[in-house]
Design an enzyme around this catalytic site. Structure first.
Site, mmCIF file in Angstrom:
data_model
loop_
_atom_site.group_PDB
_atom_site.id
_atom_site.type_symbol
_atom_site.label_atom_id
_atom_site.label_comp_id
_atom_site.label_asym_id
_atom_site.label_seq_id
_atom_site.Cartn_x
_atom_site.Cartn_y
_atom_site.Cartn_z
ATOM 1 N N TYR A 168 0.823 -1.210 0.000
ATOM 2 C CA TYR A 168 0.000 0.000 0.000
ATOM 3 C C TYR A 168 0.860 1.264 0.000
ATOM 4 O O TYR A 168 0.480 2.291 -0.584
ATOM 5 C CB TYR A 168 -0.984 -0.002 1.168
ATOM 6 C CG TYR A 168 -2.213 -0.827 0.859
ATOM 7 C CD1 TYR A 168 -3.234 -0.311 0.075
ATOM 8 C CD2 TYR A 168 -2.332 -2.136 1.316
ATOM 9 C CE1 TYR A 168 -4.346 -1.070 -0.246
ATOM 10 C CE2 TYR A 168 -3.438 -2.910 0.999
ATOM 11 C CZ TYR A 168 -4.439 -2.361 0.219
ATOM 12 O OH TYR A 168 -5.537 -3.118 -0.107
ATOM 13 N N GLN B 190 -14.789 4.128 -5.719
ATOM 14 C CA GLN B 190 -14.203 2.956 -5.061
ATOM 15 C C GLN B 190 -12.705 3.165 -4.875
ATOM 16 O O GLN B 190 -12.024 2.332 -4.300
ATOM 17 C CB GLN B 190 -14.423 1.713 -5.925
ATOM 18 C CG GLN B 190 -15.882 1.379 -6.128
ATOM 19 C CD GLN B 190 -16.075 0.443 -7.310
ATOM 20 O OE1 GLN B 190 -15.997 -0.774 -7.173
ATOM 21 N NE2 GLN B 190 -16.305 0.991 -8.481
ATOM 22 N N ASN B 191 -12.206 4.269 -5.412
ATOM 23 C CA ASN B 191 -10.754 4.481 -5.388
ATOM 24 C C ASN B 191 -10.291 4.977 -4.026
ATOM 25 O O ASN B 191 -10.980 5.752 -3.367
ATOM 26 C CB ASN B 191 -10.350 5.467 -6.481
ATOM 27 C CG ASN B 191 -10.648 4.907 -7.856
ATOM 28 O OD1 ASN B 191 -10.884 3.714 -7.985
ATOM 29 N ND2 ASN B 191 -10.642 5.759 -8.861
ATOM 30 N N HIS C 35 -14.374 2.653 -0.393
ATOM 31 C CA HIS C 35 -13.341 1.693 0.022
ATOM 32 C C HIS C 35 -12.221 2.339 0.836
ATOM 33 O O HIS C 35 -11.116 1.802 0.906
ATOM 34 C CB HIS C 35 -12.773 0.968 -1.209
ATOM 35 C CG HIS C 35 -13.744 0.005 -1.827
ATOM 36 N ND1 HIS C 35 -13.649 -0.478 -3.099
ATOM 37 C CD2 HIS C 35 -14.867 -0.567 -1.313
ATOM 38 C CE1 HIS C 35 -14.655 -1.312 -3.355
ATOM 39 N NE2 HIS C 35 -15.419 -1.373 -2.287
ATOM 40 N N THR D 251 -14.914 1.053 -13.949
ATOM 41 C CA THR D 251 -15.021 0.009 -12.923
ATOM 42 C C THR D 251 -15.453 -1.306 -13.556
ATOM 43 O O THR D 251 -16.289 -1.325 -14.461
ATOM 44 C CB THR D 251 -15.969 0.400 -11.771
ATOM 45 O OG1 THR D 251 -16.067 -0.705 -10.866
ATOM 46 C CG2 THR D 251 -17.352 0.778 -12.256
ATOM 47 N N ASN E 198 -16.129 2.724 -20.392
ATOM 48 C CA ASN E 198 -15.121 1.691 -20.111
ATOM 49 C C ASN E 198 -14.604 1.177 -21.459
ATOM 50 O O ASN E 198 -15.404 0.972 -22.368
ATOM 51 C CB ASN E 198 -15.766 0.541 -19.312
ATOM 52 C CG ASN E 198 -14.735 -0.311 -18.589
ATOM 53 O OD1 ASN E 198 -13.769 -0.781 -19.190
ATOM 54 N ND2 ASN E 198 -14.947 -0.521 -17.296
ATOM 55 N N ALA F 16 -13.535 -1.746 -21.957
ATOM 56 C CA ALA F 16 -13.790 -3.191 -22.039
ATOM 57 C C ALA F 16 -15.233 -3.494 -21.644
ATOM 58 O O ALA F 16 -15.897 -2.680 -21.000
ATOM 59 C CB ALA F 16 -12.830 -3.928 -21.102
HETATM 60 P P1 OAD Z 1 -10.767 -3.046 -11.469
HETATM 61 O O1 OAD Z 1 -9.276 -3.125 -11.535
HETATM 62 O O2 OAD Z 1 -11.544 -4.249 -11.089
HETATM 63 O O3 OAD Z 1 -11.327 -2.624 -12.893
HETATM 64 C C1 OAD Z 1 -10.813 -1.539 -13.593
HETATM 65 C C2 OAD Z 1 -11.749 -1.244 -14.738
HETATM 66 O O4 OAD Z 1 -11.261 -0.076 -15.393
HETATM 67 C C3 OAD Z 1 -11.839 -2.348 -15.802
HETATM 68 O O5 OAD Z 1 -13.202 -2.579 -16.136
HETATM 69 C C4 OAD Z 1 -11.076 -1.752 -16.997
HETATM 70 O O6 OAD Z 1 -11.608 -2.197 -18.247
HETATM 71 C C5 OAD Z 1 -11.324 -0.285 -16.783
HETATM 72 N N1 OAD Z 1 -10.304 0.600 -17.369
HETATM 73 C C6 OAD Z 1 -8.994 0.371 -17.572
HETATM 74 N N2 OAD Z 1 -8.401 1.438 -18.117
HETATM 75 C C7 OAD Z 1 -9.368 2.385 -18.268
HETATM 76 C C8 OAD Z 1 -9.395 3.717 -18.760
HETATM 77 N N3 OAD Z 1 -8.306 4.303 -19.212
HETATM 78 N N4 OAD Z 1 -10.589 4.375 -18.739
HETATM 79 C C9 OAD Z 1 -11.707 3.794 -18.277
HETATM 80 N N5 OAD Z 1 -11.737 2.540 -17.790
HETATM 81 C C10 OAD Z 1 -10.591 1.840 -17.781
HETATM 82 O O7 OAD Z 1 -11.099 -1.807 -10.554
HETATM 83 P P2 OAD Z 1 -12.422 -1.471 -9.756
HETATM 84 O O8 OAD Z 1 -13.628 -1.755 -10.567
HETATM 85 O O9 OAD Z 1 -12.242 -0.101 -9.219
HETATM 86 O O10 OAD Z 1 -11.505 -2.967 -3.814
HETATM 87 O O11 OAD Z 1 -12.324 -2.498 -8.609
HETATM 88 C C11 OAD Z 1 -13.263 -2.442 -7.610
HETATM 89 C C12 OAD Z 1 -12.630 -2.754 -6.316
HETATM 90 O O12 OAD Z 1 -11.995 -4.018 -6.389
HETATM 91 C C13 OAD Z 1 -11.507 -1.827 -5.889
HETATM 92 O O13 OAD Z 1 -11.977 -0.687 -5.230
HETATM 93 C C14 OAD Z 1 -10.735 -2.689 -4.988
HETATM 94 C C15 OAD Z 1 -10.663 -3.838 -5.941
HETATM 95 O O14 OAD Z 1 -9.990 -4.912 -5.643
HETATM 96 C C16 OAD Z 1 -10.914 -3.272 -2.675
HETATM 97 O O15 OAD Z 1 -9.715 -3.186 -2.513
HETATM 98 C C17 OAD Z 1 -11.892 -3.695 -1.642
#
Ligand code: OAD
Length: 242
Positions: A64, A98-99, A116, A186, A211, A213
């Site tokens: 971290y 969530q960031n 989070h 997300t 997104n 993807a």
């Molecule tokens: P993820 O790492 O799961 O997902 C990231 C998302 O961002 C994916 O869907 C990618 O396709 C998308 N992405 C990547 N580059 C991008 C860009 N330039 N513009 C837009 N989108 C893009 O992250 P989170 O969804 O935030 O929780 O994950 C949710 C939670 O799971 C986090 O807060 C964390 C994690 O593990 C905890 O730590 C509890």
């Protein structure tokens, strides 16, 4: 894009729901992409757990701290700036993220709801006493609490832990009330946070997803704008408000 811009222009209450993808173009790695460099052999999802911290507090603390150092060096990108622009145009906007970084705040967002937690709010793992964040340079070993000698932990929510109740309640409330929810960067895989766009949808709000993807939220979204947040969101904001 035109339809989404029109919804945004007409909305009174807006929720901007963000995940790691919104900070990707600031150089902060998302959770599900392979880690690079020093941490390449670790899986982020295995480090972000209470069990991992109990087994090796210094390892998890150090990871971290590495992320925190990356955030301190990073700058908000055009997506964070566009989110703050939406808030300026629409007083009834709430940012729910969530960031655990502070890039929304540094771009000018008012009081984003952090579902989070935060990299900048460490606390004792034993007695929960707040601990001043270490300086700019990362510390390698988890500090010890001066009151009870337990290791100090990052102030983030780990897998298997409850979300801060007040933040979750506020997020559900604003999602329930909104006309438009933007879900940006997300994967929509981590619950209960991933419920927030669904709450908006079920209560009649329009859901706009940005997104590059596919995600499980594709089907729930009224519009899917495929592309990078720092490119698509400023274009959407420009179209809605100019
Ligand atoms: P993820 O790492 O799961 O997902 C990231 C998302 O961002 C994916 O869907 C990618 O396709 C998308 N992405 C990547 N580059 C991008 C860009 N330039 N513009 C837009 N989108 C893009 O992250 P989170 O969804 O935030 O929780 O994950 C949710 C939670 O799971 C986090 O807060 C964390 C994690 O593990 C905890 O730590 C509890």
């Amino acid at each position: 894009m035109d339809e989404a811009a029109e919804w945004l222009r007409q909305a009174r209450r807006v929720v901007v729901f963000t995940g790691a993808g919104v900070s990707a173009e600031s150089g902060i790695p998302t959770f599900r992409e392979a880690q690079t460099g020093l941490w390449a052999r670790y899986d982020a999802q295995q480090l972000a757990t209470p069990e991992a911290f109990a087994a090796d507090p210094d390892l998890v603390w150090g990871w971290y701290e590495w992320r925190r150092a990356a955030v301190v060096r990073a700058s908000p990108n055009a997506a964070h700036v566009a989110v703050a622009d939406i808030e300026r145009h629409k007083a009834g906007t709430t940012v729910v993220t969530q960031n655990v970084d502070d890039l929304h705040e540094r771009a000018g967002s008012r009081e984003p709801v952090h579902l989070h937690g935060s990299l900048f709010a460490p606390r004792c793992a034993g007695c929960h006493a707040a601990f001043a964040p270490p300086g700019e340079l990362p510390t390698e070993a988890a500090p010890r609490c001066e009151l009870c000698a337990s290791p100090v932990r990052p102030g983030v929510v780990w897998f298997g832990e409850a979300l801060p109740a007040e933040a979750l309640e506020r997020a559900v409330q604003v999602a329930y009330e909104c006309d438009v929810l933007l879900t940006i960067g997300t994967s929509g895989l981590v619950y209960p946070a991933a419920e927030i766009p669904l709450v908006a949808k079920r209560s009649g709000g329009k859901v706009i997803q940005i997104n590059p993807a596919a995600t499980p939220l594709d089907e729930e979204s009224d519009v899917n704008l495929r592309g990078k947040a720092a490119e698509v969101l400023p274009a959407l904001v420009e179209r809605a408000f100019s």
